[in-house]
Design an enzyme around this catalytic site. Structure first.
Site: not given
Ligand code: AAO
Length: 512
Positions: A212, A248, A216
């Site tokens: 995951d 990922e 980062h």
């Molecule tokens: C939850 C709450 C948060 C709170 C946190 C802590 O939602 O508000 O702050 O708890 O209390 C999952 C959920 C999260 C959750 C987290 C922990 O999705 O909502 O937070 O569990 O419970 C990034 C990362 C990527 C990650 C993705 C979701 O790089 O690694 O965010 N995926 C993994 C898992 C996922 C998990 C986590 C990681 C954490 O698969 O299930 O989160 O363990 C850009 C960046 C990406 C970034 C995205 C989203 O993407 O490039 O790297 O991913 O933003 O932030 C266009 C762009 C594209 C961009 C996108 C979105 O498409 O081309 O690049 O827009 O802006």
């Protein structure tokens, strides 16, 4: 001597790129949020008999338990420690599942979270899946144990302590992803704790890891962890086998960190794949199926031998992660089946099938207010079992896309054509295409608003074939449509644009 040395190096790095699936099975299914007991049963009763190579499981480690919102699926992405009790079951159930799946030749890949622990606002107490005490404010996780020494905060230079700008690689790797406490993987102690966790699972018999949030973590730190990993358990895997690693990393282009930085460590998730495929099938921005002639590396995707591909994943099927509105999911069933058919027929990448649960979607201004909803559960928050209906579908809100006939049969198709070249491409310069895989299989797709009526070179030997999209081969007959392949491999295809599934597939083992 030198040669042997380099061969050994090569062997080492190649090891982590090979999913090590058995019996010529090629695809992985993500049984998102399933209980271990249900996965064990599914391996035996469905996955092995239908040619699935492996299962990506939800994180098995101890995680936070949240009440606001109520038991979201994403609580499992907030580790509290590395004890093996989770929403999916106990350590004993986990071991039983690994054993039973391995015994029928289905690999288990663990979703490993080594970048962070729970959110900084996760509070203090024992609201964790094994009931261990922790204090997020003080960064104390006594079961590991981790203390405030083991986190990156000193290195992070943003005011909030969170990642604020994805163009700054130092922020992305040293600051907190959505406030999740960021482990200091540069420390030998943290490396050894995370590696121990992964080794415990390897020794239990897993075949590898979906790692995951790799964007980062510094690739060098990850290497230091992976270098400590054991070889796979020789009860089920050949001596000297390395765990399969797929990382990922979200790279749609245009950011400072690129997928290629991680290739030497293992495979990487190709997020461009589902985003582009969705755009093409929706016919957005003037995209057409005929443009898929050079699908794969020709579209600017990563090298074939580095990619894990999927139509949707657990994040972008509900608006998290990346890909946006183009992503196709089970909610768009007709286009979704076509996208899955295309992916599974095409030779590019290691393919992953998504298996989801339904939730109450509720859009306000284009955003789903219920994107947090966890799996089908009882009032106390415990996950419901997956009941199987008489017609082989799943009940109680479990979607089980992997059991849909069209998807399951294309998983089998991919196994049947494994190793065969991409061949006999045809298109109408619009949204009707066809292609084959050597002399083993052929697919035809009509995504235009008119009927398709063509005679094509299939590359297959003459005979009668069952279309595996509209039905199955059942002994000496087809339950769906059948296709006559004549001398020279030519066959006629008629596909109505109004058909329930406007595509067809035939292969060497669907021949009567
Ligand atoms: C939850 C709450 C948060 C709170 C946190 C802590 O939602 O508000 O702050 O708890 O209390 C999952 C959920 C999260 C959750 C987290 C922990 O999705 O909502 O937070 O569990 O419970 C990034 C990362 C990527 C990650 C993705 C979701 O790089 O690694 O965010 N995926 C993994 C898992 C996922 C998990 C986590 C990681 C954490 O698969 O299930 O989160 O363990 C850009 C960046 C990406 C970034 C995205 C989203 O993407 O490039 O790297 O991913 O933003 O932030 C266009 C762009 C594209 C961009 C996108 C979105 O498409 O081309 O690049 O827009 O802006």
């Amino acid at each position: 001597m030198k040669l042997v040395f380099f061969a050994a190096l090569l062997g080492l790095s190649l090891g982590q790129h090979d999913p090590l699936t058995k019996h010529n099975r090629t695809s992985i299914v993500h049984l998102f949020e399933w209980r271990w007991a249900d996965i064990a049963a599914e391996c035996e009763r469905y996955l092995a008999p239908n040619g699935y190579g492996g299962v990506q499981i939800s994180p098995p480690n101890e995680h936070i338990i949240l009440s606001e919102p109520w038991r979201p699926w994403w609580q499992r992405y907030q580790p509290i420690g590395y004890s093996l009790c989770s929403r999916s079951g106990s350590q004993a159930e986990l071991q039983d599942m690994i054993t039973r799946c391995n015994n029928v030749g289905v690999n288990i890949y663990v979703d490993a979270i080594i970048n962070h622990m729970c959110g900084a606002g996760g509070g203090e107490g024992t609201h964790s899946s094994c009931g261990s005490y922790f204090n997020a404010g003080k960064k104390e996780f006594p079961t590991v144990p981790y203390s405030s020494w083991d986190f990156n905060d000193g290195k992070c230079k943003t005011g909030s302590g969170n990642i604020e700008n994805y163009d700054d690689i130092y922020q992305v790797r040293d600051c907190r992803l959505v406030s999740l406490l960021d482990l200091a993987l540069e420390k030998d102690y943290v490396r050894s704790k995370t590696a121990n966790y992964m080794n415990t699972l390897i020794d239990m018999g897993v075949a590898g890891f979906r790692v995951d949030a790799c964007k980062h973590m510094w690739p060098g730190d990850m290497k230091a962890v992976f270098d400590r990993l054991h070889n796979l358990n020789t009860k089920w895997f050949a001596n000297g086998s390395k765990p399969f690693i797929f990382q990922e990393v979200i790279d749609l282009g245009g950011e400072a960190i690129q997928s290629s930085e991680y290739f030497f460590l293992g495979r990487v998730t190709e997020f461009k794949y589902g985003a582009k495929l969705g755009t093409v099938l929706r016919r957005w921005h003037g995209e057409k199926l005929s443009y898929l002639r050079n699908w794969g590396e020709g579209w600017g995707f990563m090298p074939n031998d580095k990619a894990v591909v999927f139509v949707d994943n657990h994040d972008n099927q509900r608006g998290h992660g990346a890909g946006g509105a183009a992503i196709l999911t089970f909610w768009d069933a007709r286009l979704y089946k076509m996208a899955m058919g295309l992916m599974l027929a095409h030779p590019y990448g290691v393919t992953r099938v998504m298996s989801s649960f339904r939730w109450d979607r509720h859009f306000v201004d284009g955003k789903d207010q219920n994107d947090w909803m966890g799996p089908p559960s009882f009032p106390d928050g415990s996950t419901k079992p997956v009941p199987i209906n008489p017609d082989t579908t799943c009940g109680d809100g479990w979607v089980c896309e992997h059991r849909w006939r069209q998807i399951r049969n294309m998983v089998i198709f991919r196994n049947v054509v494994n190793g065969q070249p991409f061949s006999n491409w045809w298109d109408n310069q619009s949204n009707q295409i066809a292609f084959g895989r050597g002399n083993r299989g052929f697919v035809v797709i009509n995504n235009d608003d008119w009927n398709m009526d063509v005679t094509l070179n299939t590359g297959l030997s003459p005979g009668t074939y069952c279309d595996v999209i509209s039905g199955d081969k059942d002994g000496s007959r087809c339950t769906g449509r059948q296709i006559q392949v004549g001398g020279g491999g030519r066959a006629h295809f008629h596909i109505s644009n109004m058909a329930e599934d406007p595509f067809m597939a035939i292969h060497a083992e669907s021949k009567l």
